[in-house]
Design a protein around this motif. Structure first.
Motif, PDB file in Angstrom:
ATOM      1  N   THR A  83       0.809  -1.043   0.282  1.00 21.39           N
ATOM      2  CA  THR A  83       0.203   0.127  -0.014  1.00 21.39           C
ATOM      3  C   THR A  83       0.923   1.025  -0.123  1.00 21.39           C
ATOM      4  N   ILE A  84       2.068   1.187  -0.182  1.00 15.73           N
ATOM      5  CA  ILE A  84       2.742   1.655   0.391  1.00 15.73           C
ATOM      6  C   ILE A  84       4.108   2.167  -1.456  1.00 15.73           C
ATOM      7  N   ASP A  85       4.233   3.338  -1.596  1.00 14.72           N
ATOM      8  CA  ASP A  85       5.481   3.009  -2.880  1.00 14.72           C
ATOM      9  C   ASP A  85       6.157   3.893  -2.953  1.00 14.72           C
ATOM     10  N   LYS A  86       6.400   4.872  -2.060  1.00 16.40           N
ATOM     11  CA  LYS A  86       7.818   6.391  -1.858  1.00 16.40           C
ATOM     12  C   LYS A  86       8.629   5.857  -0.465  1.00 16.40           C
ATOM     13  N   SER A  87       9.494   6.326  -1.448  1.00 19.05           N
ATOM     14  CA  SER A  87      10.545   5.915  -0.330  1.00 19.05           C
ATOM     15  C   SER A  87      10.423   6.382   1.103  1.00 19.05           C
ATOM     16  N   ASN A  88      11.346   5.293   2.157  1.00 25.41           N
ATOM     17  CA  ASN A  88      11.503   6.040   3.175  1.00 25.41           C
ATOM     18  C   ASN A  88      11.598   6.768   3.371  1.00 25.41           C
ATOM     19  N   THR A  89      12.868   7.362   2.830  1.00 27.97           N
ATOM     20  CA  THR A  89      13.270   8.797   2.838  1.00 27.97           C
ATOM     21  C   THR A  89      12.134   9.595   2.628  1.00 27.97           C
ATOM     22  N   ASN A  90      11.168   9.992   1.885  1.00 26.98           N
ATOM     23  CA  ASN A  90      10.097  11.034   1.671  1.00 26.98           C
ATOM     24  C   ASN A  90       9.354  10.119   2.617  1.00 26.98           C
ATOM     25  N   LEU A  91       8.600   9.040   3.446  1.00 23.14           N
ATOM     26  CA  LEU A  91       7.956   9.000   4.410  1.00 23.14           C
ATOM     27  C   LEU A  91       8.382   9.435   5.588  1.00 23.14           C
ATOM     28  N   LEU A  92       9.579   8.855   5.780  1.00 20.19           N
ATOM     29  CA  LEU A  92       9.786   9.223   6.843  1.00 20.19           C
ATOM     30  C   LEU A  92      10.314  10.825   7.253  1.00 20.19           C
ATOM     31  N   MET A  93      10.624  12.009   5.790  1.00 18.56           N
ATOM     32  CA  MET A  93      10.637  13.046   6.223  1.00 18.56           C
ATOM     33  C   MET A  93       8.907  13.760   6.255  1.00 18.56           C
ATOM     34  N   GLU A  94       8.452  13.030   5.596  1.00 18.21           N
ATOM     35  CA  GLU A  94       7.056  13.602   5.981  1.00 18.21           C
ATOM     36  C   GLU A  94       6.675  13.130   7.217  1.00 18.21           C
ATOM     37  N   ALA A  95       6.414  12.126   7.809  1.00 17.36           N
ATOM     38  CA  ALA A  95       5.744  11.825   8.990  1.00 17.36           C
ATOM     39  C   ALA A  95       7.268  12.905  10.136  1.00 17.36           C
ATOM     40  N   ALA A  96       7.814  13.597  10.003  1.00 18.53           N
ATOM     41  CA  ALA A  96       8.847  14.808  10.715  1.00 18.53           C
ATOM     42  C   ALA A  96       7.814  15.639  10.257  1.00 18.53           C
ATOM     43  N   ARG A  97       7.511  16.566   9.379  1.00 14.52           N
ATOM     44  CA  ARG A  97       7.041  17.022   9.204  1.00 14.52           C
ATOM     45  C   ARG A  97       5.313  17.457   9.751  1.00 14.52           C
ATOM     46  N   GLN A  98       4.791  16.104   9.865  1.00  6.69           N
ATOM     47  CA  GLN A  98       3.711  16.422  10.563  1.00  6.69           C
ATOM     48  C   GLN A  98       3.960  16.088  11.961  1.00  6.69           C
ATOM     49  N   ILE A  99       4.497  15.365  12.623  1.00 10.71           N
ATOM     50  CA  ILE A  99       5.120  15.359  13.861  1.00 10.71           C
ATOM     51  C   ILE A  99       5.468  16.413  14.408  1.00 10.71           C
ATOM     52  N   ASP A 100       6.685  18.060  13.767  1.00  9.47           N
ATOM     53  CA  ASP A 100       6.410  19.844  13.907  1.00  9.47           C
ATOM     54  C   ASP A 100       5.196  19.928  14.044  1.00  9.47           C
ATOM     55  N   GLU A 101       4.685  19.998  12.976  1.00 13.54           N
ATOM     56  CA  GLU A 101       3.333  20.258  13.300  1.00 13.54           C
ATOM     57  C   GLU A 101       1.680  19.935  13.588  1.00 13.54           C
ATOM     58  N   TRP A 102       2.534  18.506  14.357  1.00 16.16           N
ATOM     59  CA  TRP A 102       1.075  17.819  15.523  1.00 16.16           C
ATOM     60  C   TRP A 102       1.567  18.889  17.034  1.00 16.16           C
ATOM     61  N   LYS A 103       2.984  19.749  16.841  1.00 15.54           N
ATOM     62  CA  LYS A 103       2.853  20.175  18.511  1.00 15.54           C
ATOM     63  C   LYS A 103       2.572  21.186  18.446  1.00 15.54           C
ATOM     64  N   ILE A 104       2.161  22.087  17.260  1.00 20.87           N
ATOM     65  CA  ILE A 104       1.563  23.339  16.711  1.00 20.87           C
ATOM     66  C   ILE A 104      -0.022  22.819  17.073  1.00 20.87           C
ATOM     67  N   LEU A 105      -0.364  22.043  16.632  1.00 21.50           N
ATOM     68  CA  LEU A 105      -1.796  21.993  17.015  1.00 21.50           C
ATOM     69  C   LEU A 105      -2.498  21.197  17.985  1.00 21.50           C
ATOM     70  N   SER A 106      -1.531  20.299  18.833  1.00 16.16           N
ATOM     71  CA  SER A 106      -1.388  19.825  20.326  1.00 16.16           C
ATOM     72  C   SER A 106      -1.726  20.807  20.864  1.00 16.16           C
ATOM     73  N   LYS A 107      -1.733  22.420  21.264  1.00 17.86           N
ATOM     74  CA  LYS A 107      -1.960  23.378  21.625  1.00 17.86           C
ATOM     75  C   LYS A 107      -3.711  23.642  22.219  1.00 17.86           C
ATOM     76  N   LYS A 108      -4.368  23.613  20.833  1.00 16.08           N
ATOM     77  CA  LYS A 108      -5.465  23.406  21.044  1.00 16.08           C
ATOM     78  C   LYS A 108      -6.249  21.650  20.876  1.00 16.08           C
ATOM     79  N   ILE A 109      -5.476  20.642  20.549  1.00 12.29           N
ATOM     80  CA  ILE A 109      -6.307  19.753  20.388  1.00 12.29           C
ATOM     81  C   ILE A 109      -5.409  18.655  20.996  1.00 12.29           C
ATOM     82  N   GLU A 110      -5.884  18.712  21.899  1.00 14.81           N
ATOM     83  CA  GLU A 110      -5.267  17.584  22.933  1.00 14.81           C
ATOM     84  C   GLU A 110      -4.976  15.615  22.640  1.00 14.81           C
ATOM     85  N   SER A 111      -6.118  15.380  22.034  1.00 14.33           N
ATOM     86  CA  SER A 111      -5.701  14.525  21.595  1.00 14.33           C
ATOM     87  C   SER A 111      -7.233  14.104  20.236  1.00 14.33           C
TER      88      SER A 111
END
Length: 174
Positions: A83-111
């Motif tokens: 179900t995945i055809d992206k490279s690990n590098t691209n997948l994990l870079m996007e995951a890292a971006r979302q982790i950073d963005e989640w830090k901002i979102l979690s200030k208003k959305i705890e869960s």
């Protein structure tokens, strides 16, 4: 030999990279409270993932945002699914971006289990909605959690959280 650990001690993207570099085939089984997920590797490449109702890339991103729970990597376990055809590098870079963005979102959305409700003054707020915002608003019934809204829309909880964050900030939702 299985590799076990806690996501509090090592982030999932870091552990995946460590195992992937060695070119292993196997499955990561993850548990976080009552939730579980799997990420399958074939010769070091991520090929399939599951997290709740999510599969593929969205499941990887969801699992990468888990900051607690446990993982076990079992080598030799294979899957026919791809179900995945992206490279690990691209997948994990996007995951890292979302982790950073989640830090901002979690200030208003705890869960993602949070149940959005309409703000009392929402009827007096004059705004126009994008199609994505409108789709989310039509699913808000003050009983469904963000996870349930996302599932109803066939989207990942992260994407719905970004929209809800904007609606919280504008005073439409509380």
């Amino acid at each position: 030999m299985a590799i076990k650990g806690s996501l509090k001690e090592a982030s999932l993207p870091d552990v995946i990279q460590l195992v992937a570099v060695s070119g292993k085939t196997g499955v990561f089984n993850l548990r976080n409270g009552g939730e579980s997920g799997q990420i399958y590797l074939r010769k070091g490449q991520i090929v399939h993932a599951l997290a709740g109702t999510l599969a593929g890339e969205q499941a990887v991103y969801e699992l990468a945002r888990w900051f607690q729970g446990d993982f076990v990597f079992t080598p030799g376990t294979e899957t026919e699914l791809e179900t995945i055809d992206k490279s690990n590098t691209n997948l994990l870079m996007e995951a890292a971006r979302q982790i950073d963005e989640w830090k901002i979102l979690s200030k208003k959305i705890e869960s993602t289990r949070m149940v959005p409700v309409f703000a009392p003054q929402a009827s007096r707020v004059s705004v126009s909605f994008t199609p994505a915002e409108w789709a989310v608003i039509t699913k808000v019934d003050e009983r469904r959690s963000i996870e349930e809204i996302a599932a109803g829309l066939g989207q990942g909880a992260f994407d719905v959280c970004k929209i809800i964050y904007g609606l919280l900030t504008s005073g439409v939702l509380a």
